[in-house]
Write an enzyme that holds these catalytic residues in place. Structure first.
Site, PDB file in Angstrom:
ATOM      1  N   VAL A 106      -1.402   4.429  -4.001  1.00  0.00           N
ATOM      2  CA  VAL A 106      -0.355   3.615  -3.396  1.00  0.00           C
ATOM      3  C   VAL A 106      -0.228   4.023  -1.937  1.00  0.00           C
ATOM      4  O   VAL A 106      -0.035   5.197  -1.634  1.00  0.00           O
ATOM      5  CB  VAL A 106       0.993   3.792  -4.116  1.00  0.00           C
ATOM      6  N   CYS A 107      -0.397   3.071  -1.030  1.00  0.00           N
ATOM      7  CA  CYS A 107      -0.237   3.292   0.407  1.00  0.00           C
ATOM      8  C   CYS A 107      -1.190   4.399   0.874  1.00  0.00           C
ATOM      9  O   CYS A 107      -2.391   4.338   0.638  1.00  0.00           O
ATOM     10  CB  CYS A 107       1.223   3.600   0.719  1.00  0.00           C
ATOM     11  N   SER A 108      -0.669   5.444   1.503  1.00  0.00           N
ATOM     12  CA  SER A 108      -1.537   6.477   2.072  1.00  0.00           C
ATOM     13  C   SER A 108      -2.168   7.374   1.017  1.00  0.00           C
ATOM     14  O   SER A 108      -2.966   8.250   1.357  1.00  0.00           O
ATOM     15  CB  SER A 108      -0.753   7.342   3.072  1.00  0.00           C
ATOM     16  N   THR A 126      -5.034   0.058   2.331  1.00  0.00           N
ATOM     17  CA  THR A 126      -3.893   0.950   2.478  1.00  0.00           C
ATOM     18  C   THR A 126      -2.881   0.211   3.337  1.00  0.00           C
ATOM     19  O   THR A 126      -3.084  -0.963   3.674  1.00  0.00           O
ATOM     20  CB  THR A 126      -4.306   2.297   3.110  1.00  0.00           C
TER      21      THR A 126
END
Length: 324
Positions: A106-108, A126
């Site tokens: 998730v994300c970074s 990302t």
């Protein structure tokens, strides 16, 4: 199968992204006919971890818990772009993929998967703010900055924050069907599926030139976005030949006059959709697209969503009808 889910935590984990994973996979919703996962929170860096928000949390399991997981999820963290990760955690992620398990970022959290070599040769994403850095640090990864999530079979990556919900619901939909994903989405009060991608959320400031050769012409173009323009007309405005103008324009803006003009028109359309109740035809006229159908076509090509959907997202439900 998706029975055993583990969340891998590193120091300075982001609470929201962790909460998304706990909400989708960690709650007992058996009273609604949904399957219950064997869910665990695993620490790679000791039993007590700091969160990016400043408080601490404890994780009861060590890395050995990852060996039995069908899915290992890696939430975002506050310092994930520029840190080293425990090699034992990276090894566990690699082993998981080798034995047929899936990993989700998730994300970074994508940077953790990249450090494990799991993005090499794969499409991934990302948060749009980190996409360039992800591509720079992991040049063998195929970074797609405009999507909400990418499913590459054993490796799933999602964009910033709420896009983790989209990816999690996608996995639930795959494992248990649409009805299960819709039930969880209703409980979370989120849409079960969002149209478009994160391109519509990316901040794109107006490009500025590195010198003033075509600066006056750019300012004139910005003031006349509703008008038809040709390279010949713009060259005359800049007192150059069309060939010289096109070359100088490319050198100073990094793009062609047509692409620059199209981007400014889409930016103006976004602004009008966010701040006004003008009809699609009026917006199309003010932005130089001519009619609502042309506006819709170019908007979808640039942002991956329709003007009306964009307006609902950034203005709320009170919108004018959209012309197809």
């Amino acid at each position: 199968m998706l029975k055993n889910v583990a969340v891998l935590l590193l120091d300075e984990v982001n609470p929201f992204e962790l909460g998304v994973l706990c909400e989708v996979f960690g709650l007992d919703r058996s009273e609604e006919g949904l399957p219950v996962h064997d869910f665990a929170v695993v620490s790679a860096e000791g039993p007590v971890l700091r969160t990016h928000a400043g408080f601490t949390l404890s994780a009861p399991h060590g890395l050995d818990r990852l060996e039995e997981a069908d899915l290992i999820a890696v939430p975002a963290g506050g310092n994930f772009l520029g840190r080293e990760y425990p090699e034992e955690a990276l090894d566990a992620l690699r082993r998981a993929v080798d034995r047929g398990a899936r990993v989700l970022s998730v994300c970074s959290g994508a940077f953790v998967l990249g450090a494990a070599g799991l993005l090499d040769g794969r499409r991934c994403t990302t948060h749009w703010r980190h996409a360039d850095e992800l591509a720079r640090r992991f040049p063998r990864a195929v970074v797609e900055p405009d999507v909400l999530y990418v499913d590459e079979g054993s490796v799933i990556t999602s964009a910033g924050t709420a896009a983790g919900i989209d990816a999690c619901l996608h996995l639930v939909r795959q494992a248990y069907g649409t009805a299960a994903a819709n039930t969880i989405a209703r409980r979370m009060v989120v849409p079960p599926h969002r149209d478009g991608g994160q391109a519509q959320y990316i901040e794109r400031p107006l490009p500025r030139t590195r010198c003033d050769t075509v600066g006056d012409t750019l300012a004139w173009m910005e003031r006349h976005l509703d008008q038809e323009m040709t390279v010949e007309q713009l060259a005359a405005q800049a007192h150059m030949s069309p060939r010289t103008f096109a070359r100088r324009f490319q050198q100073e803006t990094g793009t062609t006059p047509y692409r620059w003009l199209l981007r400014q028109r889409v930016l103006l359309a976004q602004q009008l959709l966010e701040t006004s109740d003008e009809t699609m035809d009026n917006i199309a006229g003010r932005t130089g697209f001519g009619n609502a159908a042309a506006l819709r076509h170019q908007f979808v090509r640039s942002l991956g969503t329709t003007p009306n959907t964009y307006r609902r997202t950034f203005r709320g439900p009170s919108v004018m009808p959209e012309v197809a």
